[in-house]
Design a protein around this motif. Sequence first.
Motif, PDB file in Angstrom:
ATOM      1  N   UNK A  93       0.740  -1.249   0.001  1.00 50.04           N
ATOM      2  CA  UNK A  93       0.034   0.034  -0.185  1.00 50.04           C
ATOM      3  C   UNK A  93       0.770   0.993  -0.130  1.00 50.04           C
ATOM      4  N   UNK A  94       0.638   2.062  -0.932  1.00 51.60           N
ATOM      5  CA  UNK A  94       1.329   3.350  -1.009  1.00 51.60           C
ATOM      6  C   UNK A  94       0.203   4.544  -1.034  1.00 51.60           C
ATOM      7  N   UNK A  95       0.624   5.868  -0.233  1.00 55.57           N
ATOM      8  CA  UNK A  95       1.688   5.944   0.609  1.00 55.57           C
ATOM      9  C   UNK A  95       1.479   5.291   1.915  1.00 55.57           C
ATOM     10  N   UNK A  96       2.499   4.930   2.829  1.00 59.49           N
ATOM     11  CA  UNK A  96       2.088   4.612   4.158  1.00 59.49           C
ATOM     12  C   UNK A  96       2.134   5.858   4.865  1.00 59.49           C
ATOM     13  N   UNK A  97       0.849   6.178   5.793  1.00 57.80           N
ATOM     14  CA  UNK A  97       0.719   7.458   6.496  1.00 57.80           C
ATOM     15  C   UNK A  97       1.788   7.314   7.758  1.00 57.80           C
ATOM     16  N   UNK A  98       2.194   8.682   8.020  1.00 57.37           N
ATOM     17  CA  UNK A  98       3.106   8.788   9.061  1.00 57.37           C
ATOM     18  C   UNK A  98       2.206   8.502  10.304  1.00 57.37           C
ATOM     19  N   UNK A  99       0.950   8.802  10.554  1.00 50.06           N
ATOM     20  CA  UNK A  99       0.065   8.939  11.733  1.00 50.06           C
ATOM     21  C   UNK A  99      -0.785   7.634  11.393  1.00 50.06           C
ATOM     22  N   UNK A 100      -0.335   6.366  11.226  1.00 45.54           N
ATOM     23  CA  UNK A 100      -1.142   5.275  11.089  1.00 45.54           C
ATOM     24  C   UNK A 100      -1.887   4.634  12.014  1.00 45.54           C
ATOM     25  N   UNK A 101      -1.495   5.100  13.338  1.00 49.79           N
ATOM     26  CA  UNK A 101      -2.287   4.696  14.505  1.00 49.79           C
ATOM     27  C   UNK A 101      -3.852   5.436  14.432  1.00 49.79           C
ATOM     28  N   UNK A 102      -3.865   6.608  13.553  1.00 50.92           N
ATOM     29  CA  UNK A 102      -5.161   7.270  13.764  1.00 50.92           C
ATOM     30  C   UNK A 102      -6.144   6.469  12.665  1.00 50.92           C
ATOM     31  N   UNK A 103      -5.682   5.825  11.859  1.00 55.96           N
ATOM     32  CA  UNK A 103      -6.606   4.896  10.893  1.00 55.96           C
ATOM     33  C   UNK A 103      -7.312   3.623  11.573  1.00 55.96           C
ATOM     34  N   UNK A 104      -6.834   3.525  12.865  1.00 58.55           N
ATOM     35  CA  UNK A 104      -7.536   2.364  13.726  1.00 58.55           C
ATOM     36  C   UNK A 104      -8.374   3.150  14.593  1.00 58.55           C
TER      37      UNK A 104
END
Length: 272
Positions: A25-36
């Motif tokens: 998956x691109x791009x990988x968000x810097x704030x990935x935890x927020x997507x959970x």
Amino acid sequence: MICKDHLVTGEKFEISEYENGILKTYPVPENLSEYYESENYISHNDSKNNLQDKVYQFVKSHMLSKKAKWVRRYFKQGRILDVGAGTGEFLNKMKTFLWTVEGVEPNQTARELAILKGLNLRPDLSEIRDQKFDVISLWHVLEHLPDLEKKIDELRELLNDDGVLIIAVPNFKSYDAEYYKENWAAWDVPRHLWHFSRTGLKEKLAKHNFQLIDEKPLKFDSYYVSLLSEKNNNTTLSLLNAVYRGWISNFKAASSGEYSSLTYFFKKSPNS
């Protein structure tokens, strides 16, 4: 392929080839935890509020005994590490067989629910040092890990020489993936950073000195993923179509082996 985050933001992400049999998956968000951060992210809660939740919890309850049986084919008792342990049901199941359990779960809400069940889960794999395990399990977790290569090496160091690494992931070569295309729920961007075929996962683990010793289908996943995919499609008669597509997926996979999700069992390669 361009896929949409149907759970949290509605943003679009690209899925493209990374290695043979592996997509990224691109791009990988810097704030990935927020997507959970969603009440609808079912693996971080024990909710039974709607049909989707009830189906998930029913399947999860059924699968706990099957997963434990799979583990106990290799060791009747021992030490197990569950990575991405969620709210801890699987580890609690293993405790009933007198296993020594350890778990990692980065989500605070899930860890708090696990505490109510008597489990003290660690927030990160780095907190488990100088330990060895007979079994390490990742039930639909490997696809979430940002540092894939590093994490596989860390897991290898934590596994006993005769231990078993268990990995369950979706299979983008399945019929339901091909049918639902960009709306296939198991793309689940950007939470799923990696997307594996059977060949891709086997080759990736071989590069880290693991050999595949067995694989098992997760037949219920085709129905559940199809139900979520129907929701993404906003189609009518979604439940009936999900059941039909899930059945077709399993029927085709009975000869091809390309189930919606599979569980893979690895051991360390000899002389590695």
